[in-house]
Scaffold this active site. Structure first.
Site, PDB file in Angstrom:
ATOM      1  N   GLN A 101      13.646 -20.014 -17.606  1.00 54.59           N
ATOM      2  CA  GLN A 101      13.316 -19.935 -18.975  1.00 54.59           C
ATOM      3  C   GLN A 101      14.621 -20.596 -19.742  1.00 54.59           C
ATOM      4  OE1 GLN A 101      10.441 -19.765 -20.309  1.00 54.59           O
ATOM      5  NE2 GLN A 101       9.406 -18.917 -18.522  1.00 54.59           N
ATOM      6  N   PHE A 119       2.082 -18.912 -10.438  1.00 53.54           N
ATOM      7  CA  PHE A 119       2.818 -19.526 -10.960  1.00 53.54           C
ATOM      8  C   PHE A 119       4.217 -18.648 -11.374  1.00 53.54           C
ATOM      9  CE2 PHE A 119      -1.168 -21.297 -12.498  1.00 53.54           C
ATOM     10  CZ  PHE A 119      -1.219 -22.672 -11.903  1.00 53.54           C
ATOM     11  N   GLU A 162       3.246 -19.537  -5.874  1.00 61.89           N
ATOM     12  CA  GLU A 162       4.163 -20.410  -6.537  1.00 61.89           C
ATOM     13  C   GLU A 162       4.319 -21.765  -5.530  1.00 61.89           C
ATOM     14  OE1 GLU A 162       6.035 -21.102  -9.213  1.00 61.89           O
ATOM     15  OE2 GLU A 162       6.711 -22.847  -7.925  1.00 61.89           O
ATOM     16  N   ASP A 214       1.181 -18.065 -15.221  1.00 59.27           N
ATOM     17  CA  ASP A 214       2.321 -18.710 -16.273  1.00 59.27           C
ATOM     18  C   ASP A 214       2.356 -20.027 -15.838  1.00 59.27           C
ATOM     19  OD1 ASP A 214       4.441 -19.406 -17.904  1.00 59.27           O
ATOM     20  OD2 ASP A 214       5.749 -18.298 -16.835  1.00 59.27           O
ATOM     21  N   CYS A 227       2.655 -22.407 -22.482  1.00 59.56           N
ATOM     22  CA  CYS A 227       3.581 -23.284 -23.254  1.00 59.56           C
ATOM     23  C   CYS A 227       2.975 -24.421 -23.861  1.00 59.56           C
ATOM     24  CB  CYS A 227       4.496 -23.797 -22.289  1.00 59.56           C
ATOM     25  SG  CYS A 227       4.127 -24.562 -20.686  1.00 59.56           S
TER      26      CYS A 227
HETATM   27  C1  LIG Z   1       6.350 -22.167 -16.586  1.00 62.73           C
HETATM   28  S1  LIG Z   1       6.846 -21.994 -14.884  1.00 62.73           S
HETATM   29  C2  LIG Z   1       6.949 -20.208 -14.576  1.00 62.73           C
HETATM   30  C3  LIG Z   1       7.725 -19.590 -13.735  1.00 62.73           C
HETATM   31  C4  LIG Z   1       8.241 -18.051 -13.879  1.00 62.73           C
HETATM   32  N1  LIG Z   1       6.927 -17.579 -14.239  1.00 62.73           N
HETATM   33  C5  LIG Z   1       9.309 -17.904 -14.813  1.00 62.73           C
HETATM   34  O1  LIG Z   1       8.916 -17.662 -16.177  1.00 62.73           O
HETATM   35  O2  LIG Z   1      10.519 -18.096 -14.397  1.00 62.73           O
HETATM   36  C6  LIG Z   1       5.600 -22.607 -13.889  1.00 62.73           C
HETATM   37  C7  LIG Z   1       5.726 -22.731 -12.552  1.00 62.73           C
HETATM   38  O3  LIG Z   1       4.620 -23.211 -11.815  1.00 62.73           O
HETATM   39  C8  LIG Z   1       4.910 -23.963 -10.707  1.00 62.73           C
HETATM   40  N2  LIG Z   1       3.822 -24.831 -10.391  1.00 62.73           N
HETATM   41  C9  LIG Z   1       3.653 -25.853 -11.228  1.00 62.73           C
HETATM   42  N3  LIG Z   1       2.583 -26.356 -10.827  1.00 62.73           N
HETATM   43  C10 LIG Z   1       1.872 -25.757  -9.591  1.00 62.73           C
HETATM   44  C11 LIG Z   1       0.847 -25.807  -9.113  1.00 62.73           C
HETATM   45  N4  LIG Z   1      -0.258 -26.692  -9.340  1.00 62.73           N
HETATM   46  N5  LIG Z   1       0.800 -24.845  -8.000  1.00 62.73           N
HETATM   47  C12 LIG Z   1       1.547 -23.860  -7.854  1.00 62.73           C
HETATM   48  N6  LIG Z   1       2.531 -23.777  -8.658  1.00 62.73           N
HETATM   49  C13 LIG Z   1       2.970 -24.626  -9.524  1.00 62.73           C
HETATM   50  C14 LIG Z   1       6.318 -24.296 -10.922  1.00 62.73           C
HETATM   51  O4  LIG Z   1       7.100 -24.763  -9.711  1.00 62.73           O
HETATM   52  C15 LIG Z   1       6.876 -23.424 -11.859  1.00 62.73           C
HETATM   53  O5  LIG Z   1       7.807 -22.518 -11.240  1.00 62.73           O
END
Ligand SMILES: C[S@@+](CC[C@H](N)C(=O)[O-])C[C@H]1O[C@@H](n2cnc3c(N)ncnc32)[C@H](O)[C@@H]1O
Length: 398
Positions: free
Chosen positions: A235, A264, A288, A330, A357
């Site tokens: 973040q 995620f 993830e 998330d 977000c």
């Molecule tokens: C908003 S971040 C949240 C990460 C964690 N909750 C944090 O706050 O540090 C979204 C995460 O989703 C992963 N991501 C994006 N698209 C994805 C998908 N289709 N399948 C799995 N993971 C995904 C990204 O790699 C990222 O780590």
């Protein structure tokens, strides 16, 4: 073209009408009359930028960082609005999206929760970012002008924590160290040193460093420590890890012995405290998409073998058949998507916590969860991106 701005829309754009078309205006505030330059034309709508403010909103301020303004790099596209009014506009955007996308019934059901986008720092919102990206220019660094591949040279980045100044990014110190055109990911971790990631990780021009950094999140008396890859996701607001973690833990209310499914999960910001909350009689299964993030999460979870992180691309197929007492998700800006949200609604969890977000994706996902039998119990919205149109919404559903 002279326009009256009648509303605020998704992406923080001012909304106006002209000859039966909607015009989305960057850099305008509802109530203003502005002269605009049209930057793209579709059959039903135009996109435009403000070139002159004819009648200014009482909430307009002089932008303290011209390079960040809407229509330039857009990195601080709400910097021309008083901070309290930025939050009022973002609150309106949440309500509009719930009504427009979720429908009148959902908007009415959520109205009593009085959702307000609230600040998470006591200061003026500048100097709060622990991360930002720039592009190396022949000399110095820049950011792309909106909708172009033209770089705007920077001489400062006032959204960033002042500690990052010592990396000396805006002069010629990095010339010849990082190649022209290369992205530089600049990071001020909770426990130093500050780094620049551009292929390698550097603590100063030419001084290579460990590719791992250390981050922290705090809830009450509990302090959670994380080791993450220097170029990985974390973040960006200095208070966001703790603020979001507190909202997620409150929404999830995970009890000892329960099972948690986390989607995620990144490097484990929520996974580690959720694993602590359920204890060794419980379980946490985190999914993830980034291999690097899962490697980091596995290190962060090493002392809690009842919590596991796995790499998978999340969609309705990944979620089908999974059961848990509590779900935390998330997703990135695109959100869960209708099919995954519908599938998740049926996973038997007593609680689902969704961290969003993007307010439009949030409204769609929440509507889909509700259409599939879920009820919104709480919704909180946080201004973890001050001086931009972005925000974060945490929704807890039973
Ligand atoms: C908003 S971040 C949240 C990460 C964690 N909750 C944090 O706050 O540090 C979204 C995460 O989703 C992963 N991501 C994006 N698209 C994805 C998908 N289709 N399948 C799995 N993971 C995904 C990204 O790699 C990222 O780590």
């Amino acid at each position: 073209m002279r326009l009256e701005i009648v509303d605020i829309g998704h992406g923080g754009v001012g909304i106006a009408r002209h000859d039966g078309r909607v015009v989305f205006v960057r850099g305008a505030i509802p109530g203003e009359v502005v002269d605009v330059e049209v930057v793209s034309r579709q059959s039903k709508f135009f996109h435009a930028n403000v070139v002159d403010v004819v009648e200014a909103s009482p909430h307009r301020v002089e932008h303290p960082w011209a390079a960040g303004a809407a229509g330039v790099t857009g990195a601080a596209d709400f910097g021309h609005v008083e901070l309290a009014w930025q939050r009022k506009l973002k609150t309106d955007v949440v309500a509009h999206n719930l009504r427009r996308i979720g429908g009148q019934d959902l908007a009415e059901a959520i109205k009593p929760l009085r959702v307000e986008v609230r600040g998470v720092d006591s200061a003026d919102g500048w100097g709060t970012r622990t991360r930002f990206d720039v592009v190396k220019m022949a000399t110095g660094v820049g950011m792309y002008m909106e909708r172009t591949n033209r770089l705007v040279p920077l001489d400062r980045m006032p959204l960033a924590l002042p500690e990052l100044e010592h990396l000396d990014l805006f002069g010629n110190a990095w010339d010849g160290v990082v190649a022209e055109g290369e992205r530089m990911h600049v990071v001020c971790p909770a426990s130093g040193p500050d780094v620049v990631v551009a292929g390698q990780t550097y603590t100063a021009p030419g001084r290579q460093a460990d590719p791992f950094i250390h981050e922290r999140a705090v809830t009450g008396a509990d302090v959670f420590e994380y080791r993450i890859s220097s170029g990985g996701f974390w973040q960006i607001h200095c208070q966001a890890p703790s603020v979001l973690l507190q909202a997620v833990l409150k929404g999830a209310a995970a009890q000892e012995g329960e099972s948690v499914l986390e989607l995620f999960s990144g490097a484990g910001l929520f996974t580690v405290p959720l694993a602590r909350a359920v204890g060794e009689r419980g379980s946490v299964f985190a999914i993830e998409g980034s291999e690097r993030a899962v490697r980091d999460a596995s290190v962060n979870l090493a002392s809690m073998p009842w919590a596991k992180a796995e790499v998978a691309r999340i969609d309705e197929g990944t979620v089908a058949g999974l059961r848990a007492d509590v779900v935390v998700a998330d997703p990135p800006r695109a959100g869960l998507g209708k099919k995954t949200a519908a599938q998740l609604a049926r996973c038997g969890a007593r609680r689902i916590v969704l961290v969003s977000c993007d307010p439009a994706a949030m409204a769609r996902d929440v509507a889909e969860l509700v259409a599939n039998g879920r009820k919104v119990e709480a919704m909180e919205a946080f201004d973890i991106f001050p001086h931009t149109h972005h925000m974060e919404v945490v929704t807890a559903l039973s």
